[in-house]
Write a protein that holds these residues in place. Structure first.
Motif, PDB file in Angstrom:
ATOM      1  N   MET A 286      38.776  52.761  49.269  1.00 53.00           N
ATOM      2  CA  MET A 286      38.672  51.379  48.480  1.00 53.00           C
ATOM      3  C   MET A 286      37.227  50.822  48.778  1.00 53.00           C
ATOM      4  O   MET A 286      37.033  49.609  48.067  1.00 53.00           O
ATOM      5  N   THR A 287      36.282  51.380  49.314  1.00 50.30           N
ATOM      6  CA  THR A 287      34.890  50.950  49.285  1.00 50.30           C
ATOM      7  C   THR A 287      34.322  51.356  47.871  1.00 50.30           C
ATOM      8  O   THR A 287      34.779  52.399  47.291  1.00 50.30           O
ATOM      9  N   ALA A 288      33.385  50.437  47.524  1.00 45.93           N
ATOM     10  CA  ALA A 288      32.141  50.952  46.528  1.00 45.93           C
ATOM     11  C   ALA A 288      32.941  51.047  45.119  1.00 45.93           C
ATOM     12  O   ALA A 288      32.845  52.042  44.644  1.00 45.93           O
ATOM     13  N   LEU A 289      33.928  50.158  45.183  1.00 44.21           N
ATOM     14  CA  LEU A 289      34.460  49.997  43.609  1.00 44.21           C
ATOM     15  C   LEU A 289      33.604  49.644  42.527  1.00 44.21           C
ATOM     16  O   LEU A 289      32.918  48.268  42.854  1.00 44.21           O
ATOM     17  N   ALA A 290      33.622  50.192  41.397  1.00 47.73           N
ATOM     18  CA  ALA A 290      32.342  49.520  40.640  1.00 47.73           C
ATOM     19  C   ALA A 290      32.970  48.563  39.972  1.00 47.73           C
ATOM     20  O   ALA A 290      31.995  47.643  39.555  1.00 47.73           O
ATOM     21  N   SER A 291      34.017  48.505  39.242  1.00 51.30           N
ATOM     22  CA  SER A 291      34.475  47.356  38.516  1.00 51.30           C
ATOM     23  C   SER A 291      35.910  47.307  38.525  1.00 51.30           C
ATOM     24  O   SER A 291      36.658  48.262  38.863  1.00 51.30           O
TER      25      SER A 291
ATOM     26  N   VAL B 222      41.293  40.564  46.842  1.00 47.29           N
ATOM     27  CA  VAL B 222      41.838  40.364  48.223  1.00 47.29           C
ATOM     28  C   VAL B 222      43.059  41.650  48.617  1.00 47.29           C
ATOM     29  O   VAL B 222      42.864  42.022  49.647  1.00 47.29           O
ATOM     30  N   VAL B 223      43.717  41.758  47.388  1.00 48.86           N
ATOM     31  CA  VAL B 223      44.758  42.778  47.627  1.00 48.86           C
ATOM     32  C   VAL B 223      44.244  44.036  47.806  1.00 48.86           C
ATOM     33  O   VAL B 223      44.668  44.989  48.668  1.00 48.86           O
ATOM     34  N   LEU B 224      43.021  44.394  46.978  1.00 53.38           N
ATOM     35  CA  LEU B 224      42.635  45.904  46.948  1.00 53.38           C
ATOM     36  C   LEU B 224      41.835  45.938  48.476  1.00 53.38           C
ATOM     37  O   LEU B 224      42.079  46.870  48.813  1.00 53.38           O
ATOM     38  N   ARG B 225      41.640  45.041  48.967  1.00 52.37           N
ATOM     39  CA  ARG B 225      40.814  45.045  50.262  1.00 52.37           C
ATOM     40  C   ARG B 225      41.790  45.213  51.375  1.00 52.37           C
ATOM     41  O   ARG B 225      41.513  45.816  52.134  1.00 52.37           O
ATOM     42  N   LYS B 226      42.747  44.258  51.280  1.00 52.72           N
ATOM     43  CA  LYS B 226      43.625  44.008  52.472  1.00 52.72           C
ATOM     44  C   LYS B 226      44.946  44.760  52.151  1.00 52.72           C
ATOM     45  O   LYS B 226      45.638  44.880  53.458  1.00 52.72           O
TER      46      LYS B 226
ATOM     47  N   LEU C  68      33.678  41.554  46.127  1.00 52.94           N
ATOM     48  CA  LEU C  68      34.612  42.358  45.335  1.00 52.94           C
ATOM     49  C   LEU C  68      34.951  41.468  44.051  1.00 52.94           C
ATOM     50  O   LEU C  68      35.114  42.017  42.910  1.00 52.94           O
ATOM     51  N   ALA C  69      35.349  40.011  44.334  1.00 49.03           N
ATOM     52  CA  ALA C  69      36.139  39.357  43.202  1.00 49.03           C
ATOM     53  C   ALA C  69      34.801  39.266  42.046  1.00 49.03           C
ATOM     54  O   ALA C  69      35.401  38.967  41.122  1.00 49.03           O
ATOM     55  N   ALA C  70      33.652  39.276  42.438  1.00 47.30           N
ATOM     56  CA  ALA C  70      32.548  39.052  41.424  1.00 47.30           C
ATOM     57  C   ALA C  70      32.772  40.054  40.539  1.00 47.30           C
ATOM     58  O   ALA C  70      32.067  40.155  39.348  1.00 47.30           O
ATOM     59  N   ARG C  71      33.114  41.361  40.855  1.00 43.97           N
ATOM     60  CA  ARG C  71      33.285  42.507  39.924  1.00 43.97           C
ATOM     61  C   ARG C  71      34.619  42.587  39.193  1.00 43.97           C
ATOM     62  O   ARG C  71      34.923  43.494  38.502  1.00 43.97           O
ATOM     63  N   VAL C  72      35.487  41.553  39.339  1.00 40.58           N
ATOM     64  CA  VAL C  72      36.518  41.283  38.550  1.00 40.58           C
ATOM     65  C   VAL C  72      36.439  40.785  37.131  1.00 40.58           C
ATOM     66  O   VAL C  72      35.788  39.600  37.250  1.00 40.58           O
TER      67      VAL C  72
END
Lengths: 446, 446
Positions: free
Chosen positions: A293-298, A332-336, A357-361
């Motif tokens: 789940m790291t390095a999600l682009a968008s 938060v759900v993708l991370r946790k 991560l939220a900034a990429r949503v």
């Protein structure tokens, strides 16, 4: 029971007073238990909130009733006030769709406080369950009569109708006559209030807690002969005329006893705006699809226009606002891999990785998706992953099961750091109609 | 202080927080004292009511604050609740004409409770007086902005705005910052309620008492950091939008500090509908004219059409209804020569001689008489006696003097059977701005 020659308020009181256990269908009896399992889960989740501590510090003195999820005790009035606020503070409690009322918090809390403090004789579990079922049912019917227009005008229906639910439930438990129950309803209407402007702030809890306290108080006053208007609901300057718009009072009693509002009660798997449930379910599913789940682009969240309208909130600064932010929820759900109270706390919002991560949503409209549905698309290493959820957990098409509700209680029990196992409480709730003393419920919490 | 760039709610809070003693004109300082003299008179008159006893029985446990007119004590929250209800239960308290609000009861009661229970250091009399003046002033301004339309829609303005007055006054006494006061206002708005349907029944007092308690609670919560909406008054779903109609929020702060609502406060000589004041004054005068009050053949009460509309009520069956019955008022005053709480009690209504005399009273319209005026014509032994009162005691043209207010307190002190003399309390109230400890006020009541 729905004699048209008597007033709507009196018919309501008769139903609260005279309905017997055999009048209640099995499914509704069971729904009452589900509402209480969920109530305890929500109370345990909410009790640690800062506002609850403030309420106890300001008005709490030790007494015969327990504060669920804390070691404190208080008098019945204060316990009703604080426990109702705890159960609702995270908006994690049950919801009657259409009216957006959270009916159980203001009803269950004063009933428990009464059961704990009426020491002459124990109150059988079935009596408390019946009082809860009837109070919730009639509260929901009053809310349904007021309709969604009541909420749209700015009334926080959980607070305004909650006091009536509490008065009716406590009136039932105290074995008041129908006339006395009408007086108790008058006392609740005299104190009915709560506005939408306070949502997202601690002051909301004063409204919800106040409703529980007002209903209990009114029922106790009615036992001593307090007088009130004969038509607190439908009178010229009663609840409906003053706080409603085009209300049809008869809606409160139409099909009473044959159709049950309780059948429609919905439960929330996540402590956030219901519009985010599908987003969360989709993100939980994506975690199954994506090993790293790291390095999600968008991340793109798509849904009905209402999703964007309500929840397109980048860069939120508080847990309260995070509860209505699709950006925060997805991140938060993708991370946790979880979506509990901790994931919608002030601390979760300030976590730098979640913020990044939220900034990429981004939130997009897809007119083809129905209300309540969502699609989440994740780009990672030039791969695209996508999940669409049409009926999220907690919706009418995909309700939380009994086990889901049990697990919700188990999780919040653990989160609250309560000693021992919740098994005895869970058992006592599912078998409440056969238990000798309803006051055991709060005693079973560590 | 009325900076247009900040919100109306914040400007209101600034005024509550920052106004100094020197900013308050002498006449307004004195009016604040008059309001408190009248408050104690009304509290003493109301404290023996059955509903007040019930309130104490249900929610009272001994504490550091006194219940005025009773031997009981309670915690601050309960004392604020009960004393505010006592002061208003007979509708004998002060009135802001135009809005029909009774502003002092929900403000003075929590201030006294705070003064009695904050034991770190005594609260100087001037501080309590300032808090009362500012709380009443702003409560009246909020009520004026809501206008009479608020009352006509069925809102019991004494309850709805009373909580804001209490929050503002307590916020001032607790030395909250303007921001904290806005939060306290939010807590009060979260609990604001009270409907006209409950008037004439005991449940009314739950609304008025509830307002005092809600305001005190909100101010205490704000000291601990409770959050609330930033615009509790003028926000999209705040007090004005939800409970008002065509409200101009700026009315709250227009001319703040130069024009004072307190200047318009009116006091009631009789515990009944203000429309009956001229009837009572005329009957008291007729007793001077007629040596023998037996064998009255007939009595005619004439007035503006409003008098007949509001008070043409023959054969009333309760003290509450007697308060708006011209028949009862004329009969009881002609017989007794008094118009105090005893003359508008349930017992007074059932007195056979009063009932017989009331049956000889008729109410007529005289379009030539202005609103508030009345003529009473008595026929006895073929003689006709007549008195016309254009400006009854308590009206703007004939306000109660300081001595009238003192005597009102003296009478109610005696009626309540309080030991000793009220002189020390009266002295303490007129010199409140120079007294060291505001908590002495309640201690001076026998």
């Amino acid at each position: 029971m729905t004699n048209l020659s008597t007033s709507i308020s009196l018919q309501t009181a008769h139903f609260a007073s005279e309905t017997t256990w055999n009048d209640v269908p099995d499914t509704i009896r069971h729904q009452g238990k589900r509402a209480l399992v969920n109530f305890f889960a929500c109370c345990l989740a909410g009790a640690s909130a800062q506002a609850i501590g403030m309420m106890l510090a300001v008005a709490g003195t030790p007494g015969g009733a327990r504060i669920v999820g804390r070691t404190a005790t208080a008098d019945a009035m204060t316990a009703a006030w604080v426990n109702a606020a705890s159960a609702n503070i995270l908006d994690f409690d049950d919801t009657l769709p259409d009216t957006i009322a959270h009916p159980t918090a203001p009803v269950a809390a004063p009933l428990l406080a009464l059961a704990e403090t009426r020491t002459e004789r124990p109150i059988p579990g079935r009596d408390l369950l019946m009082a809860a079922i009837l109070g919730i049912e009639l509260e929901c019917r009053i809310g349904r009569a007021l309709s969604i227009r009541h909420y749209r005008r700015g009334w926080h229906i959980t607070s305004t109708c909650g006091g009536l639910g509490a008065a009716l439930a406590c009136g039932r438990l105290l074995e008041l006559s129908p006339h006395q129950i009408v007086c108790a309803m008058g006392g609740a209407v005299a104190q009915a209030g709560g506005v939408v402007e306070t949502l997202g702030t601690m002051s909301k809890s004063l409204g919800v807690g106040g409703a529980a306290r007002a209903g209990l108080l009114s029922a106790l006053m009615a036992t001593r002969g307090m007088t009130g208007p004969s038509q607190p609901l439908e009178g010229r300057y009663g609840l409906f005329a003053v706080m409603g718009e085009d209300v049809e009072p008869h809606d409160v009693v139409a099909d009473l006893g044959s159709r049950w509002e309780l059948a429609d009660l919905a439960y929330k798997p996540y402590p956030c705006g219901v519009v985010l449930n599908a987003v969360i379910d989709a993100c939980l599913a994506l975690r199954m699809d994506i090993a790293d789940m790291t390095a999600l682009a968008s991340i793109t969240v798509s849904g009905h226009p209402l999703l964007k309208e309500r929840a397109d909130r980048p860069g939120v600064g508080s847990g309260n606002l995070a509860q209505v932010s699709a950006q925060h929820a997805a991140a938060v759900v993708l991370r946790k891999g979880r979506a509990g109270p901790a994931e919608f706390s002030d601390a979760a919002v300030t976590d730098p990785d979640t913020r990044a991560l939220a900034a990429r949503v981004s939130v997009a409209i897809d007119e083809a998706l129905p209300m309540g549905a969502a699609r989440v698309t994740v780009l990672r290493a030039n791969q695209s992953h996508e999940r669409t959820v049409l009926e999220p957990l907690g919706s009418a098409g995909n309700p939380m099961t009994d086990l889901d509700l049990e697990n919700k209680l188990r999780t919040q029990w653990a989160n609250a750091g309560i000693k021992g196992s919740p098994d005895r409480l869970i058992d006592a709730l599912w078998s409440l109609d056969t238990r000798d003393d309803a006051a055991e419920l709060t005693r079973l919490i560590g």
